[in-house]
Scaffold this motif. Sequence first.
Motif, short mmCIF file in Angstrom:
data_model
loop_
_atom_site.label_atom_id
_atom_site.label_comp_id
_atom_site.label_asym_id
_atom_site.label_seq_id
_atom_site.Cartn_x
_atom_site.Cartn_y
_atom_site.Cartn_z
N PRO A 135 0.81 -1.22 0.00
CA PRO A 135 0.00 0.00 0.00
C PRO A 135 0.84 1.27 0.00
CG PRO A 135 0.06 -0.93 2.20
CD PRO A 135 0.78 -1.91 1.30
N ASP A 136 2.05 1.18 0.56
CA ASP A 136 2.93 2.36 0.57
C ASP A 136 4.39 1.94 0.53
OD1 ASP A 136 3.13 1.29 3.07
OD2 ASP A 136 2.67 3.12 4.17
N ARG B 165 2.64 5.19 -4.84
CA ARG B 165 1.33 4.54 -4.78
C ARG B 165 0.39 5.45 -3.99
NH1 ARG B 165 -0.97 -0.69 -4.44
NH2 ARG B 165 -3.18 -0.39 -3.93
N ALA B 166 -0.70 5.88 -4.63
CA ALA B 166 -1.70 6.68 -3.95
C ALA B 166 -2.45 5.82 -2.94
CB ALA B 166 -2.68 7.27 -4.95
N PRO B 167 -2.96 6.40 -1.85
CA PRO B 167 -3.79 5.63 -0.92
C PRO B 167 -5.02 5.06 -1.62
CG PRO B 167 -3.15 7.74 0.05
CD PRO B 167 -2.76 7.79 -1.40
N ASP B 168 -5.53 3.97 -1.08
CA ASP B 168 -6.74 3.34 -1.64
C ASP B 168 -8.00 3.96 -1.06
OD1 ASP B 168 -5.17 1.67 -3.17
OD2 ASP B 168 -5.19 0.04 -1.72
N TRP B 169 -7.89 5.16 -0.62
CA TRP B 169 -9.03 5.95 -0.13
C TRP B 169 -8.73 7.41 -0.46
CZ3 TRP B 169 -5.56 3.29 2.93
CH2 TRP B 169 -4.65 4.06 3.66
N GLU B 170 -9.75 8.24 -0.43
CA GLU B 170 -9.54 9.65 -0.76
C GLU B 170 -8.70 10.33 0.32
OE1 GLU B 170 -10.04 10.54 -3.59
OE2 GLU B 170 -12.10 10.39 -4.35
N ALA B 171 -7.54 10.81 -0.07
CA ALA B 171 -6.64 11.50 0.86
C ALA B 171 -5.81 12.52 0.09
CB ALA B 171 -5.74 10.49 1.58
N PRO B 172 -6.47 13.48 -0.57
CA PRO B 172 -5.74 14.38 -1.46
C PRO B 172 -4.67 15.22 -0.75
CG PRO B 172 -7.99 15.15 -1.09
CD PRO B 172 -7.91 13.78 -0.54
N ASP B 173 -4.94 15.66 0.47
CA ASP B 173 -3.95 16.48 1.17
C ASP B 173 -2.71 15.67 1.50
OD1 ASP B 173 -5.63 18.67 1.03
OD2 ASP B 173 -6.49 18.34 3.02
N THR C 283 1.06 1.34 10.28
CA THR C 283 0.69 2.69 9.86
C THR C 283 0.81 2.74 8.35
OG1 THR C 283 1.50 3.65 11.92
CG2 THR C 283 1.18 5.15 10.06
N VAL C 284 -0.33 2.92 7.68
CA VAL C 284 -0.38 2.92 6.22
C VAL C 284 -0.80 4.29 5.73
CG1 VAL C 284 -1.40 1.87 4.18
CG2 VAL C 284 -0.96 0.47 6.21
N HIS C 285 0.06 4.94 4.99
CA HIS C 285 -0.22 6.31 4.52
C HIS C 285 -0.70 7.19 5.66
CE1 HIS C 285 0.65 5.68 0.35
NE2 HIS C 285 -0.25 4.75 0.19
N GLY C 286 -0.02 7.09 6.80
CA GLY C 286 -0.31 7.96 7.93
C GLY C 286 -1.47 7.54 8.80
N ILE C 287 -2.12 6.43 8.51
CA ILE C 287 -3.29 5.99 9.28
C ILE C 287 -2.98 4.66 9.97
CG2 ILE C 287 -5.70 5.22 9.14
CD1 ILE C 287 -6.13 7.16 6.90
N GLU C 288 -3.27 4.60 11.28
CA GLU C 288 -3.07 3.38 12.04
C GLU C 288 -4.12 2.35 11.63
OE1 GLU C 288 -0.86 2.62 14.51
OE2 GLU C 288 0.21 4.53 14.44
N ASN D 239 4.65 -3.36 5.98
CA ASN D 239 5.61 -2.29 5.71
C ASN D 239 6.53 -2.13 6.91
OD1 ASN D 239 4.27 -0.75 7.65
ND2 ASN D 239 3.24 0.56 6.16
N VAL D 240 7.39 -1.15 6.87
CA VAL D 240 8.43 -1.02 7.89
C VAL D 240 7.84 -0.72 9.26
CG1 VAL D 240 8.81 1.46 7.52
CG2 VAL D 240 10.71 0.00 8.29
N THR D 241 6.61 -0.23 9.35
CA THR D 241 6.00 0.08 10.64
C THR D 241 5.24 -1.10 11.23
OG1 THR D 241 3.82 0.81 9.80
CG2 THR D 241 5.61 2.44 9.78
#
Length: 332
Positions: free
Chosen positions: A20-21, A41-49, A266-271, A283-285
Amino acid sequence: MGWRGILGFEYGIVLAPLGPDISGPELVAAVANAGGLGILRAPDWEAPDYLRELIRKTRTLTDKPFGVGVVLAFPHEENVKAILNEKVAVLQVYWGECSKQLVQESHCAGVKVVPQVGSLEETRKALEAGVDAIIVQGREAGGHVIGQEGLISLLPRVVDLIGDRDIPVIAAGGIVDARGYVAALALGAQGVCLGTRFVATLESCAHPTYKRKLVELDKTEYTNIFGRARWPNAPQRALRTPFFNDWKDFPAHENELNQPVIGRSTVHGIEKEIRRLSGAVPNVTATGDIESMAMYAGEGVGVIDEILPAGEVVKRLVDGAQLLIQTQFSGL
């Protein structure tokens, strides 16, 4: 020849958008700095910011162009807007319709569109939409595999279908070294797209255990046991780890939702919780039972015998391809 570049990049080598990341800014920048096309790789959910921050972080690590990959099976409209607003070099799309409207909007923003396809029918649709290049994925590929044909049979047919159109064809599926690169060129490709080989690099965001398994193990299997609830009808190719061998006959009517939590990440900043058979690669986390998590890999994994810097992977592909052609085929 493919090593002389595609789509304006120095070499015809593409880093697949590893989910995922796994293909984060460090890996993408390393490939870009070495002359290849790195794809976030973009997140698999809307997270434009968040995606905008990811793109901007990558730009602090390289002054070379790069791309962003989007899985069209998941919510993506706002993410695509962010990608186009940021004017990345390439929008890579997969697993969904690459529409004429999407291509037109991307071109208006100065962004090239490169879909990944797994069949001739998908290729025809992509050509009708006006895409800039096409990645042809064979069944040998790791991760989620959309087609059923092997690369050696599908790739030449796609090349013939495209004919004399100025649309580069990029081969994906089981390619990890210069021999695979040259074979793809011989089949008519102008470049290659690698996933598994770049997972096993220093800059990859994959967990160290995942990387180690890519070196230790040499067998994969095409399966559908992972992520049935989250991403139905999306088969995948995974490493035949001890865990996989124990669970490969997971009953078809069951899915990950009734399985226990085996870790967190933690995937694209989300636990996120990781359930057994969820399909989330570590991933590494990641923490918990790492060896029981999905570990996607292509059939070429048996050729990978060390973890390398991503730039060295690109260099070996380029130098090796040149040497092979000059020494083995120049007199033919």
